[in-house]
Design a protein around this motif. Structure first.
Motif, PDB file in Angstrom:
ATOM      1  N   ALA A  19     -24.277  21.017  46.865  1.00 44.79           N
ATOM      2  CA  ALA A  19     -24.058  21.548  47.843  1.00 44.79           C
ATOM      3  C   ALA A  19     -23.424  20.741  49.247  1.00 44.79           C
ATOM      4  O   ALA A  19     -21.965  21.039  49.505  1.00 44.79           O
ATOM      5  CB  ALA A  19     -24.818  22.358  48.487  1.00 44.79           C
ATOM      6  N   VAL A  20     -23.774  19.812  49.528  1.00 41.67           N
ATOM      7  CA  VAL A  20     -23.497  18.836  50.239  1.00 41.67           C
ATOM      8  C   VAL A  20     -21.978  18.496  50.294  1.00 41.67           C
ATOM      9  O   VAL A  20     -20.936  18.079  51.138  1.00 41.67           O
ATOM     10  CB  VAL A  20     -24.169  18.430  50.767  1.00 41.67           C
ATOM     11  N   GLY A  21     -21.350  18.098  49.015  1.00 45.62           N
ATOM     12  CA  GLY A  21     -20.601  17.209  48.455  1.00 45.62           C
ATOM     13  C   GLY A  21     -19.778  18.465  48.476  1.00 45.62           C
ATOM     14  O   GLY A  21     -17.918  17.928  48.289  1.00 45.62           O
ATOM     15  N   ALA A  22     -19.432  19.840  48.320  1.00 41.52           N
ATOM     16  CA  ALA A  22     -18.826  20.964  48.130  1.00 41.52           C
ATOM     17  C   ALA A  22     -17.734  21.239  49.142  1.00 41.52           C
ATOM     18  O   ALA A  22     -17.341  22.064  49.461  1.00 41.52           O
ATOM     19  CB  ALA A  22     -19.082  21.954  47.499  1.00 41.52           C
ATOM     20  N   ALA A  23     -18.735  20.529  50.574  1.00 41.58           N
ATOM     21  CA  ALA A  23     -18.006  20.929  51.845  1.00 41.58           C
ATOM     22  C   ALA A  23     -17.052  20.531  52.366  1.00 41.58           C
ATOM     23  O   ALA A  23     -17.371  19.077  51.537  1.00 41.58           O
ATOM     24  CB  ALA A  23     -19.695  20.650  53.033  1.00 41.58           C
ATOM     25  N   ARG A  24     -16.354  20.691  52.410  1.00 43.95           N
ATOM     26  CA  ARG A  24     -14.749  20.181  53.468  1.00 43.95           C
ATOM     27  C   ARG A  24     -14.558  20.396  54.527  1.00 43.95           C
ATOM     28  O   ARG A  24     -14.129  19.154  55.501  1.00 43.95           O
ATOM     29  CB  ARG A  24     -13.804  21.229  52.827  1.00 43.95           C
ATOM     30  N   SER A  25     -16.017  20.207  55.675  1.00 49.18           N
ATOM     31  CA  SER A  25     -16.068  19.584  57.117  1.00 49.18           C
ATOM     32  C   SER A  25     -16.332  18.420  57.146  1.00 49.18           C
ATOM     33  O   SER A  25     -17.253  17.909  56.313  1.00 49.18           O
ATOM     34  CB  SER A  25     -16.385  21.316  57.531  1.00 49.18           C
ATOM     35  N   ASP A  26     -16.432  17.947  58.311  1.00 49.38           N
ATOM     36  CA  ASP A  26     -17.516  16.300  58.443  1.00 49.38           C
ATOM     37  C   ASP A  26     -18.735  17.137  59.126  1.00 49.38           C
ATOM     38  O   ASP A  26     -19.715  15.775  58.865  1.00 49.38           O
ATOM     39  CB  ASP A  26     -16.356  15.807  59.441  1.00 49.38           C
ATOM     40  N   TRP A  27     -19.012  18.177  59.072  1.00 47.96           N
ATOM     41  CA  TRP A  27     -20.669  18.575  59.914  1.00 47.96           C
ATOM     42  C   TRP A  27     -20.920  19.785  58.941  1.00 47.96           C
ATOM     43  O   TRP A  27     -20.080  20.205  58.864  1.00 47.96           O
ATOM     44  CB  TRP A  27     -20.269  18.773  61.918  1.00 47.96           C
ATOM     45  N   LEU A  28     -22.206  19.779  58.707  1.00 43.78           N
ATOM     46  CA  LEU A  28     -23.155  20.826  58.170  1.00 43.78           C
ATOM     47  C   LEU A  28     -23.744  21.421  58.858  1.00 43.78           C
ATOM     48  O   LEU A  28     -24.750  20.870  60.522  1.00 43.78           O
ATOM     49  CB  LEU A  28     -23.668  20.016  56.996  1.00 43.78           C
ATOM     50  N   LEU A  29     -23.773  22.665  59.399  1.00 43.35           N
ATOM     51  CA  LEU A  29     -24.573  23.782  60.210  1.00 43.35           C
ATOM     52  C   LEU A  29     -25.593  24.439  58.579  1.00 43.35           C
ATOM     53  O   LEU A  29     -25.296  24.928  58.035  1.00 43.35           O
ATOM     54  CB  LEU A  29     -23.394  24.922  60.845  1.00 43.35           C
ATOM     55  N   VAL A  30     -26.567  23.941  58.826  1.00 44.47           N
ATOM     56  CA  VAL A  30     -27.714  23.965  57.609  1.00 44.47           C
ATOM     57  C   VAL A  30     -28.267  25.382  58.174  1.00 44.47           C
ATOM     58  O   VAL A  30     -29.289  25.066  59.020  1.00 44.47           O
ATOM     59  CB  VAL A  30     -28.605  23.217  57.357  1.00 44.47           C
TER      60      VAL A  30
END
Length: 168
Positions: free
Chosen positions: A64-75
């Motif tokens: 899931a984290v690897g699928a993110a396209r942005s440099d920041w995650l909001l979990v």
């Protein structure tokens, strides 16, 4: 811009509540995408995610984290709701920081005193804003484990924790 990650299991109502509060962030260009990591839901959770245009991942947290396209995650937990104005606070924070952060509890969102004494606080109850590279380096199995034990700054923007998690 940031990617939102919601780790869920059989919580279609909670997911819908959380997605509704993210619409303003998408309109303002702060939310790039929403990734729903499903852990085997048997209810309508996947249908809610797909109808809302979310990217659904059924693998582990690393996928899931690897699928993110942005440099920041909001979990966020399904059911958590961010108060209005959160986008300005988050945009300013990610522009000038590299440290994880969480939201302030919305006024009125605290559980009764005895409930708070008896329950262990959930690490993800106040959300988690984290650089993707830091999340990728984690060996956490789920979003709750990712948020546990991190030193974080608390943002002024408020969050209403997921129902049933307010005192945990």
């Amino acid at each position: 811009m940031l990617s939102v990650l919601i780790d869920t299991l059989d919580d279609e109502e909670g997911l819908a509540r959380t997605l509704a509060c993210l619409v303003g962030g998408a309109v303002e260009g702060v939310v790039r995408e929403v990734i729903v990591r499903d852990n085997g839901s048997g209810d309508g959770t996947l249908a809610v995610a797909e109808h809302a245009g979310c990217h659904v991942v059924t693998g582990g947290l690393a996928a899931a984290v690897g699928a993110a396209r942005s440099d920041w995650l909001l979990v966020l937990e399904p059911g958590a709701r961010l108060e209005s104005g959160w986008t300005d606070e988050v945009a300013a924070y990610v522009a000038h920081s590299s440290m994880p952060a969480r939201f302030s509890r919305a006024s009125g969102s605290r559980a009764p005193f005895l409930s708070r004494l008896m329950a262990r606080p959930a690490a993800l109850a106040q959300g988690l804003l984290i650089p993707k590279r830091r999340a990728m380096a984690s060996k956490a199995a789920d979003a709750e484990a990712l948020a546990r034990g991190l030193a974080m700054k608390t943002l002024r923007a408020g969050i209403w924790p997921a129902l049933g998690r307010q005192g945990r």
